[in-house]
Design a protein around this motif. Structure first.
Motif, PDB file in Angstrom:
ATOM      1  N   UNK A  79       0.825  -1.206   0.000  1.00 30.77           N
ATOM      2  CA  UNK A  79       0.000   0.000   0.000  1.00 30.77           C
ATOM      3  C   UNK A  79       0.860   1.257   0.000  1.00 30.77           C
ATOM      4  N   UNK A  80       1.882   1.281   0.843  1.00 31.39           N
ATOM      5  CA  UNK A  80       2.720   2.476   0.919  1.00 31.39           C
ATOM      6  C   UNK A  80       3.531   2.684  -0.356  1.00 31.39           C
ATOM      7  N   UNK A  81       3.950   1.587  -0.970  1.00 31.97           N
ATOM      8  CA  UNK A  81       4.671   1.711  -2.241  1.00 31.97           C
ATOM      9  C   UNK A  81       3.763   2.274  -3.325  1.00 31.97           C
ATOM     10  N   UNK A  82       2.534   1.771  -3.400  1.00 32.13           N
ATOM     11  CA  UNK A  82       1.600   2.235  -4.426  1.00 32.13           C
ATOM     12  C   UNK A  82       1.134   3.670  -4.186  1.00 32.13           C
ATOM     13  N   UNK A  83       1.003   4.048  -2.910  1.00 30.27           N
ATOM     14  CA  UNK A  83       0.517   5.387  -2.594  1.00 30.27           C
ATOM     15  C   UNK A  83       1.632   6.418  -2.535  1.00 30.27           C
ATOM     16  N   UNK A  84       2.861   5.954  -2.478  1.00 29.92           N
ATOM     17  CA  UNK A  84       3.988   6.878  -2.530  1.00 29.92           C
ATOM     18  C   UNK A  84       4.434   7.442  -1.202  1.00 29.92           C
ATOM     19  N   UNK A  85       4.126   6.765  -0.110  1.00 28.90           N
ATOM     20  CA  UNK A  85       4.582   7.247   1.188  1.00 28.90           C
ATOM     21  C   UNK A  85       3.867   6.564   2.325  1.00 28.90           C
ATOM     22  N   UNK A  86       4.230   6.915   3.564  1.00 26.01           N
ATOM     23  CA  UNK A  86       3.627   6.277   4.742  1.00 26.01           C
ATOM     24  C   UNK A  86       2.132   6.533   4.848  1.00 26.01           C
ATOM     25  N   UNK A  87       1.440   5.582   5.442  1.00 26.57           N
ATOM     26  CA  UNK A  87       0.008   5.708   5.667  1.00 26.57           C
ATOM     27  C   UNK A  87      -0.253   6.827   6.684  1.00 26.57           C
ATOM     28  N   UNK A  88      -1.214   7.690   6.357  1.00 24.20           N
ATOM     29  CA  UNK A  88      -1.581   8.788   7.247  1.00 24.20           C
ATOM     30  C   UNK A  88      -2.946   8.577   7.908  1.00 24.20           C
ATOM     31  N   UNK A  89      -3.811   7.792   7.270  1.00 21.60           N
ATOM     32  CA  UNK A  89      -5.140   7.512   7.796  1.00 21.60           C
ATOM     33  C   UNK A  89      -5.341   5.997   7.757  1.00 21.60           C
ATOM     34  N   UNK A 129       2.060   3.310  12.871  1.00 24.97           N
ATOM     35  CA  UNK A 129       2.177   4.399  13.836  1.00 24.97           C
ATOM     36  C   UNK A 129       3.519   5.140  13.789  1.00 24.97           C
ATOM     37  N   UNK A 130       4.667   4.473  13.642  1.00 25.02           N
ATOM     38  CA  UNK A 130       5.912   5.238  13.582  1.00 25.02           C
ATOM     39  C   UNK A 130       5.920   6.283  12.469  1.00 25.02           C
ATOM     40  N   UNK A 132       3.264   7.828  11.201  1.00 26.21           N
ATOM     41  CA  UNK A 132       2.381   8.921  11.600  1.00 26.21           C
ATOM     42  C   UNK A 132       3.068   9.834  12.605  1.00 26.21           C
ATOM     43  N   UNK A 133       3.734   9.246  13.566  1.00 28.15           N
ATOM     44  CA  UNK A 133       4.377  10.054  14.600  1.00 28.15           C
ATOM     45  C   UNK A 133       5.517  10.877  14.021  1.00 28.15           C
ATOM     46  N   UNK A 134       6.253  10.319  13.094  1.00 32.32           N
ATOM     47  CA  UNK A 134       7.369  11.065  12.500  1.00 32.32           C
ATOM     48  C   UNK A 134       6.863  12.230  11.647  1.00 32.32           C
ATOM     49  N   UNK A 135       5.673  12.068  11.047  1.00 28.55           N
ATOM     50  CA  UNK A 135       5.081  13.153  10.248  1.00 28.55           C
ATOM     51  C   UNK A 135       4.372  14.186  11.121  1.00 28.55           C
ATOM     52  N   UNK A 136       4.118  13.829  12.375  1.00 28.45           N
ATOM     53  CA  UNK A 136       3.385  14.741  13.253  1.00 28.45           C
ATOM     54  C   UNK A 136       1.915  14.850  12.891  1.00 28.45           C
ATOM     55  N   UNK A 137       1.395  13.832  12.215  1.00 30.51           N
ATOM     56  CA  UNK A 137      -0.014  13.864  11.795  1.00 30.51           C
ATOM     57  C   UNK A 137      -0.464  12.450  11.478  1.00 30.51           C
ATOM     58  N   UNK A 138      -1.618  12.087  12.005  1.00 34.77           N
ATOM     59  CA  UNK A 138      -2.170  10.770  11.695  1.00 34.77           C
ATOM     60  C   UNK A 138      -3.565  10.621  12.240  1.00 34.77           C
ATOM     61  N   UNK A 139      -4.312   9.714  11.624  1.00 37.11           N
ATOM     62  CA  UNK A 139      -5.677   9.431  12.059  1.00 37.11           C
ATOM     63  C   UNK A 139      -5.877   7.918  12.092  1.00 37.11           C
ATOM     64  N   UNK A 140      -6.229   7.393  13.242  1.00 36.13           N
ATOM     65  CA  UNK A 140      -6.575   5.975  13.386  1.00 36.13           C
ATOM     66  C   UNK A 140      -8.052   5.903  13.740  1.00 36.13           C
ATOM     67  N   UNK A 141      -8.806   5.227  12.895  1.00 37.38           N
ATOM     68  CA  UNK A 141     -10.239   5.044  13.111  1.00 37.38           C
ATOM     69  C   UNK A 141     -10.515   3.555  13.262  1.00 37.38           C
ATOM     70  N   UNK A 142     -11.243   3.201  14.291  1.00 34.32           N
ATOM     71  CA  UNK A 142     -11.581   1.807  14.544  1.00 34.32           C
ATOM     72  C   UNK A 142     -13.093   1.622  14.437  1.00 34.32           C
ATOM     73  N   UNK A 143     -13.501   0.563  13.775  1.00 33.41           N
ATOM     74  CA  UNK A 143     -14.921   0.245  13.690  1.00 33.41           C
ATOM     75  C   UNK A 143     -15.225  -0.823  14.740  1.00 33.41           C
TER      76      UNK A 143
END
Length: 263
Positions: A79-89, A129-130, A132-143
């Motif tokens: 996913x990160x390779x296809x999207x071009x960077x770390x997951x943010x959401x 999570x690492x 997200x923390x390094x970017x100083x921005x992230x969203x984790x949503x749980x169903x």
């Protein structure tokens, strides 16, 4: 309202149908780039094609089985390779177990569902999570489900395991809030998805009624007088993923038409 999600990178579990698909649709509509994760690659690709035709964001696929943790973590790499960077959401969304009580279950039932419903969420979140923390921005949503507030007598395994997700999420929210990462849990009630159709069919079989009658009976307990739509669920999730929701964390968000009466 511009949710400022254009170009954000999201990973949506259970993205081929139901609530996961609804969230992916809402995120793509806001301009986010979304990786869809579930077991069925063909179904994922069909959904991705529809989302890409809709835009303005885009969708890619990262097939994996939530119960296979090694494959799950590799899917994040894809996913990160296809999207071009770390997951943010991240949308943690797992399938629900069949109806049951809690007494006398084979321990294997508990272990298997814990692996797919709970431990998979922990490991997946730890993986992203690492970044997200390094970017100083992230969203984790749980169903999860409103049954963590008001347990359903026929959904014993789900009540138990989803409650563990909510306690974990509340703890995690406090650990990462200073890093600009929010962690929230959505508690759907009766939303019109294939899962609800299956539960209605099971209830009908147990009571000797039709699925339509079982559904109509369940609506009587909902003050809104209807079942919710996946689009309504997706819209709330998209807001929680937004810049504007940056001060909302550690929360349980009910989407149940007022069905749970507890404060």
């Amino acid at each position: 309202m511009d949710l400022q999600l254009t170009g954000k990178r999201a990973l949506v579990c259970g993205g081929s149908s139901g609530l996961g698909r609804a969230v992916a649709t809402a995120l793509v509509a806001e301009g986010a780039h979304v990786a869809l994760l579930s077991r069925d690659a063909a179904r994922l690709q069909a959904v991705a094609d529809e989302l890409n035709a809709m835009g303005p964001g885009r969708a890619v696929i990262a097939p994996a089985d939530l119960a296979n943790h090694d494959a799950l973590l590799k899917a994040v790499d894809v996913a990160e390779e296809k999207l071009g960077g770390p997951i943010q959401i991240l949308l943690n969304n797992t399938g629900g177990p069949p109806p049951s009580g809690v007494q006398g279950l084979d321990p294997k039932v508990w272990r298997d569902h814990f692996e797919s419903m709970v431990l998979s969420v922990f490991r997946l979140t730890d993986r992203v999570m690492p970044g997200m923390r390094s970017m100083g921005w992230g969203r984790v949503l749980n169903v999860a489900s409103i049954t963590v507030v008001e347990p359903n007598a026929t959904l014993g395994v789900s009540n138990t395991l989803r409650a563990s997700i909510t306690a974990w999420a509340k703890t995690l929210a406090g650990e990462v809030a200073m890093n600009g990462v929010t962690v929230n849990t959505l508690l759907p009630g009766r939303i019109d998805t294939p899962r609800i159709e299956r539960l209605d069919a099971a209830r009908a079989a147990a009571t000797g009624t039709s699925p339509q009658e079982a559904r109509a009976d369940s609506v009587k307990s909902i003050p809104a007088g209807r079942i919710g739509t996946p689009d309504e669920f997706g819209a709330v999730a998209a807001f929680l993923a937004s810049e504007q929701a940056g001060y909302v964390t550690g929360s349980l968000i009910r989407l149940d038409g007022g069905a749970v009466r507890a404060i």
